[in-house]
Write a protein that holds these residues in place. Structure first.
Motif, PDB file in Angstrom:
ATOM      1  N   ALA A  99      42.723  29.503  45.236  1.00  0.00           N
ATOM      2  CA  ALA A  99      42.402  29.126  46.608  1.00  0.00           C
ATOM      3  C   ALA A  99      41.107  29.779  47.066  1.00  0.00           C
ATOM      4  O   ALA A  99      40.886  29.967  48.254  1.00  0.00           O
ATOM      5  CB  ALA A  99      43.543  29.507  47.528  1.00  0.00           C
ATOM      6  N   GLY A 100      40.235  30.143  46.164  1.00  0.00           N
ATOM      7  CA  GLY A 100      38.965  30.769  46.516  1.00  0.00           C
ATOM      8  C   GLY A 100      39.076  32.281  46.543  1.00  0.00           C
ATOM      9  O   GLY A 100      40.090  32.864  46.175  1.00  0.00           O
ATOM     10  N   PHE A 101      37.982  32.920  47.004  1.00  0.00           N
ATOM     11  CA  PHE A 101      37.966  34.381  47.056  1.00  0.00           C
ATOM     12  C   PHE A 101      38.834  34.846  48.216  1.00  0.00           C
ATOM     13  O   PHE A 101      38.757  34.336  49.324  1.00  0.00           O
ATOM     14  CB  PHE A 101      36.531  34.897  47.249  1.00  0.00           C
ATOM     15  CG  PHE A 101      36.446  36.392  47.257  1.00  0.00           C
ATOM     16  CD1 PHE A 101      36.490  37.097  46.073  1.00  0.00           C
ATOM     17  CD2 PHE A 101      36.358  37.091  48.455  1.00  0.00           C
ATOM     18  CE1 PHE A 101      36.418  38.474  46.082  1.00  0.00           C
ATOM     19  CE2 PHE A 101      36.297  38.465  48.473  1.00  0.00           C
ATOM     20  CZ  PHE A 101      36.330  39.163  47.270  1.00  0.00           C
ATOM     21  N   GLY A 102      39.667  35.856  47.937  1.00  0.00           N
ATOM     22  CA  GLY A 102      40.513  36.398  48.996  1.00  0.00           C
ATOM     23  C   GLY A 102      41.425  37.474  48.453  1.00  0.00           C
ATOM     24  O   GLY A 102      41.287  37.944  47.324  1.00  0.00           O
ATOM     25  N   LEU A 103      42.384  37.850  49.273  1.00  0.00           N
ATOM     26  CA  LEU A 103      43.347  38.881  48.916  1.00  0.00           C
ATOM     27  C   LEU A 103      44.562  38.195  48.300  1.00  0.00           C
ATOM     28  O   LEU A 103      45.230  37.393  48.933  1.00  0.00           O
ATOM     29  CB  LEU A 103      43.759  39.675  50.166  1.00  0.00           C
ATOM     30  CG  LEU A 103      44.646  40.890  49.952  1.00  0.00           C
ATOM     31  CD1 LEU A 103      43.926  41.943  49.117  1.00  0.00           C
ATOM     32  CD2 LEU A 103      45.078  41.477  51.273  1.00  0.00           C
ATOM     33  N   TYR A 104      44.831  38.535  47.024  1.00  0.00           N
ATOM     34  CA  TYR A 104      45.920  37.878  46.295  1.00  0.00           C
ATOM     35  C   TYR A 104      46.998  38.886  45.930  1.00  0.00           C
ATOM     36  O   TYR A 104      46.722  40.027  45.592  1.00  0.00           O
ATOM     37  CB  TYR A 104      45.400  37.245  44.997  1.00  0.00           C
ATOM     38  CG  TYR A 104      44.645  35.960  45.223  1.00  0.00           C
ATOM     39  CD1 TYR A 104      45.284  34.749  45.105  1.00  0.00           C
ATOM     40  CD2 TYR A 104      43.291  35.964  45.538  1.00  0.00           C
ATOM     41  CE1 TYR A 104      44.609  33.561  45.303  1.00  0.00           C
ATOM     42  CE2 TYR A 104      42.610  34.796  45.744  1.00  0.00           C
ATOM     43  CZ  TYR A 104      43.265  33.588  45.625  1.00  0.00           C
ATOM     44  OH  TYR A 104      42.597  32.411  45.828  1.00  0.00           O
ATOM     45  N   ARG A 105      48.225  38.389  45.981  1.00  0.00           N
ATOM     46  CA  ARG A 105      49.369  39.130  45.461  1.00  0.00           C
ATOM     47  C   ARG A 105      49.964  38.222  44.396  1.00  0.00           C
ATOM     48  O   ARG A 105      50.591  37.220  44.695  1.00  0.00           O
ATOM     49  CB  ARG A 105      50.394  39.417  46.557  1.00  0.00           C
ATOM     50  CG  ARG A 105      51.557  40.256  46.066  1.00  0.00           C
ATOM     51  CD  ARG A 105      52.517  40.651  47.176  1.00  0.00           C
ATOM     52  NE  ARG A 105      51.858  41.508  48.159  1.00  0.00           N
ATOM     53  CZ  ARG A 105      51.913  41.329  49.474  1.00  0.00           C
ATOM     54  NH1 ARG A 105      52.602  40.336  49.967  1.00  0.00           N
ATOM     55  NH2 ARG A 105      51.286  42.135  50.289  1.00  0.00           N
ATOM     56  N   GLY A 106      49.755  38.593  43.150  1.00  0.00           N
ATOM     57  CA  GLY A 106      50.130  37.690  42.064  1.00  0.00           C
ATOM     58  C   GLY A 106      49.174  36.502  42.080  1.00  0.00           C
ATOM     59  O   GLY A 106      47.964  36.667  42.048  1.00  0.00           O
ATOM     60  N   ASP A 107      49.704  35.280  42.126  1.00  0.00           N
ATOM     61  CA  ASP A 107      48.861  34.086  42.205  1.00  0.00           C
ATOM     62  C   ASP A 107      48.844  33.483  43.602  1.00  0.00           C
ATOM     63  O   ASP A 107      48.398  32.356  43.791  1.00  0.00           O
ATOM     64  CB  ASP A 107      49.375  33.030  41.212  1.00  0.00           C
ATOM     65  CG  ASP A 107      49.056  33.410  39.781  1.00  0.00           C
ATOM     66  OD1 ASP A 107      48.071  34.154  39.579  1.00  0.00           O
ATOM     67  OD2 ASP A 107      49.794  32.981  38.872  1.00  0.00           O
ATOM     68  N   ILE A 108      49.324  34.201  44.604  1.00  0.00           N
ATOM     69  CA  ILE A 108      49.400  33.677  45.957  1.00  0.00           C
ATOM     70  C   ILE A 108      48.424  34.428  46.836  1.00  0.00           C
ATOM     71  O   ILE A 108      48.400  35.662  46.866  1.00  0.00           O
ATOM     72  CB  ILE A 108      50.832  33.825  46.513  1.00  0.00           C
ATOM     73  CG1 ILE A 108      51.806  33.064  45.620  1.00  0.00           C
ATOM     74  CG2 ILE A 108      50.908  33.335  47.952  1.00  0.00           C
ATOM     75  CD1 ILE A 108      53.247  33.300  45.956  1.00  0.00           C
ATOM     76  N   ARG A 109      47.615  33.656  47.593  1.00  0.00           N
ATOM     77  CA  ARG A 109      46.659  34.261  48.512  1.00  0.00           C
ATOM     78  C   ARG A 109      47.395  34.675  49.769  1.00  0.00           C
ATOM     79  O   ARG A 109      48.114  33.888  50.378  1.00  0.00           O
ATOM     80  CB  ARG A 109      45.555  33.267  48.845  1.00  0.00           C
ATOM     81  CG  ARG A 109      44.447  33.876  49.640  1.00  0.00           C
ATOM     82  CD  ARG A 109      43.288  32.933  49.749  1.00  0.00           C
ATOM     83  NE  ARG A 109      42.262  33.516  50.604  1.00  0.00           N
ATOM     84  CZ  ARG A 109      41.129  32.935  50.877  1.00  0.00           C
ATOM     85  NH1 ARG A 109      40.860  31.734  50.372  1.00  0.00           N
ATOM     86  NH2 ARG A 109      40.253  33.519  51.649  1.00  0.00           N
ATOM     87  N   VAL A 110      47.245  35.932  50.170  1.00  0.00           N
ATOM     88  CA  VAL A 110      48.000  36.455  51.297  1.00  0.00           C
ATOM     89  C   VAL A 110      47.154  36.702  52.528  1.00  0.00           C
ATOM     90  O   VAL A 110      47.692  36.965  53.588  1.00  0.00           O
ATOM     91  CB  VAL A 110      48.740  37.760  50.915  1.00  0.00           C
ATOM     92  CG1 VAL A 110      49.820  37.476  49.889  1.00  0.00           C
ATOM     93  CG2 VAL A 110      47.785  38.820  50.442  1.00  0.00           C
TER      94      VAL A 110
END
Length: 119
Positions: A99-110
Protein backbone atom coordinates in the motif's frame (compact mmCIF):
# COMPACT_ATOMS: atom_id res chain seq x y z
CA UNK A 1 24.71 -6.68 81.30
CA UNK A 2 21.85 -9.10 81.76
CA UNK A 3 22.96 -12.35 83.38
CA UNK A 4 19.90 -14.40 82.45
CA UNK A 5 20.18 -16.42 79.30
CA UNK A 6 17.29 -16.58 76.90
CA UNK A 7 16.48 -19.68 74.91
CA UNK A 8 16.10 -19.36 71.18
CA UNK A 9 12.93 -19.97 69.22
CA UNK A 10 14.38 -23.15 67.76
CA UNK A 11 15.13 -24.51 71.22
CA UNK A 12 11.66 -23.58 72.44
CA UNK A 13 10.07 -25.35 69.46
CA UNK A 14 12.26 -28.38 70.06
CA UNK A 15 11.28 -28.58 73.69
CA UNK A 16 7.59 -28.26 72.76
CA UNK A 17 7.92 -31.03 70.19
CA UNK A 18 9.70 -33.21 72.76
CA UNK A 19 6.98 -32.67 75.34
CA UNK A 20 4.28 -33.53 72.83
CA UNK A 21 6.13 -36.66 71.75
CA UNK A 22 6.50 -37.80 75.35
CA UNK A 23 2.78 -37.15 75.92
CA UNK A 24 1.96 -39.24 72.85
CA UNK A 25 4.16 -42.11 74.05
CA UNK A 26 2.54 -41.97 77.51
CA UNK A 27 -0.91 -42.09 75.92
CA UNK A 28 0.11 -45.00 73.71
CA UNK A 29 1.45 -46.87 76.73
CA UNK A 30 -1.73 -46.10 78.65
CA UNK A 31 -3.88 -47.51 75.79
CA UNK A 32 -1.67 -50.60 75.59
CA UNK A 33 -2.00 -51.20 79.34
CA UNK A 34 -5.75 -50.62 79.18
CA UNK A 35 -6.08 -53.20 76.37
CA UNK A 36 -4.07 -55.76 78.33
CA UNK A 37 -6.13 -55.08 81.48
CA UNK A 38 -9.28 -55.78 79.43
CA UNK A 39 -7.94 -59.25 78.67
CA UNK A 40 -6.15 -58.79 75.35
CA UNK A 41 -2.76 -60.53 75.10
CA UNK A 42 0.30 -58.24 75.08
CA UNK A 43 1.31 -59.14 71.48
CA UNK A 44 -2.26 -58.40 70.35
CA UNK A 45 -2.26 -55.01 72.07
CA UNK A 46 1.11 -54.21 70.52
CA UNK A 47 -0.15 -55.26 67.09
CA UNK A 48 -3.28 -53.12 67.48
CA UNK A 49 -1.24 -50.08 68.47
CA UNK A 50 1.07 -50.61 65.49
CA UNK A 51 -1.90 -51.10 63.16
CA UNK A 52 -3.27 -47.76 64.34
CA UNK A 53 0.13 -46.08 63.79
CA UNK A 54 0.44 -47.51 60.28
CA UNK A 55 -3.13 -46.49 59.42
CA UNK A 56 -2.48 -42.90 60.49
CA UNK A 57 0.82 -42.90 58.58
CA UNK A 58 -0.94 -44.22 55.48
CA UNK A 59 -3.60 -41.51 55.69
CA UNK A 60 -0.93 -38.82 56.08
CA UNK A 61 1.01 -40.15 53.09
CA UNK A 62 -2.21 -40.30 51.04
CA UNK A 63 -3.01 -36.67 51.88
CA UNK A 64 0.58 -35.61 51.18
CA UNK A 65 0.47 -37.37 47.79
CA UNK A 66 -2.65 -35.49 46.69
CA UNK A 67 -1.30 -32.21 48.02
CA UNK A 68 1.97 -32.72 46.14
CA UNK A 69 0.04 -33.62 42.99
CA UNK A 70 -2.04 -30.44 43.33
CA UNK A 71 1.10 -28.34 43.77
CA UNK A 72 2.66 -30.04 40.74
CA UNK A 73 -0.42 -29.30 38.61
CA UNK A 74 -0.31 -25.63 39.63
CA UNK A 75 3.42 -25.50 38.93
CA UNK A 76 3.00 -27.01 35.44
CA UNK A 77 0.05 -24.74 34.68
CA UNK A 78 2.11 -21.73 35.75
CA UNK A 79 5.05 -22.84 33.63
CA UNK A 80 2.82 -23.33 30.59
CA UNK A 81 1.13 -19.96 31.17
CA UNK A 82 4.44 -18.13 31.44
CA UNK A 83 6.07 -19.84 28.47
CA UNK A 84 6.12 -18.29 25.03
CA UNK A 85 2.86 -19.86 23.87
CA UNK A 86 1.13 -16.50 23.49
CA UNK A 87 0.70 -14.93 20.08
CA UNK A 88 3.18 -12.14 19.61
CA UNK A 89 2.41 -9.23 17.35
CA UNK A 90 5.01 -8.53 14.70
CA UNK A 91 6.98 -5.36 15.19
CA UNK A 92 5.93 -2.22 13.41
CA UNK A 93 8.35 -0.72 10.92
CA UNK A 94 8.51 2.04 8.36
CA UNK A 95 8.86 0.57 4.87
CA UNK A 96 7.50 0.48 1.37
CA UNK A 97 4.89 -2.22 1.10
CA UNK A 98 1.85 -3.20 -0.99
CA UNK A 99 0.00 0.00 0.00
CA UNK A 100 2.97 2.33 -0.51
CA UNK A 101 5.42 3.76 2.00
CA UNK A 102 4.13 3.78 5.55
CA UNK A 103 4.10 2.13 8.95
CA UNK A 104 3.53 -1.62 8.60
CA UNK A 105 2.84 -4.35 11.09
CA UNK A 106 3.46 -7.56 9.20
CA UNK A 107 1.90 -7.00 5.76
CA UNK A 108 -0.77 -4.57 6.98
CA UNK A 109 -0.33 -0.80 6.88
CA UNK A 110 -1.32 0.65 10.24
CA UNK A 111 -0.75 4.40 9.77
CA UNK A 112 -3.32 6.76 8.37
CA UNK A 113 -2.53 7.59 4.80
CA UNK A 114 -3.88 7.53 1.28
CA UNK A 115 -2.57 4.47 -0.55
CA UNK A 116 -3.01 6.31 -3.90
CA UNK A 117 -1.02 9.34 -2.83
CA UNK A 118 2.21 9.63 -4.86
CA UNK A 119 4.13 11.74 -2.30
Amino acid sequence: MNSTTRISTAERLGRTAGRRWRAYVRGERRVSHWLTSMGMPVPGATALVWAFKLTVLGMLLYAAFWLALLVLVFFVAGAVASSGLEWEEPETEWRTGPAGFGLYRGDIRVDVGDPYDDD
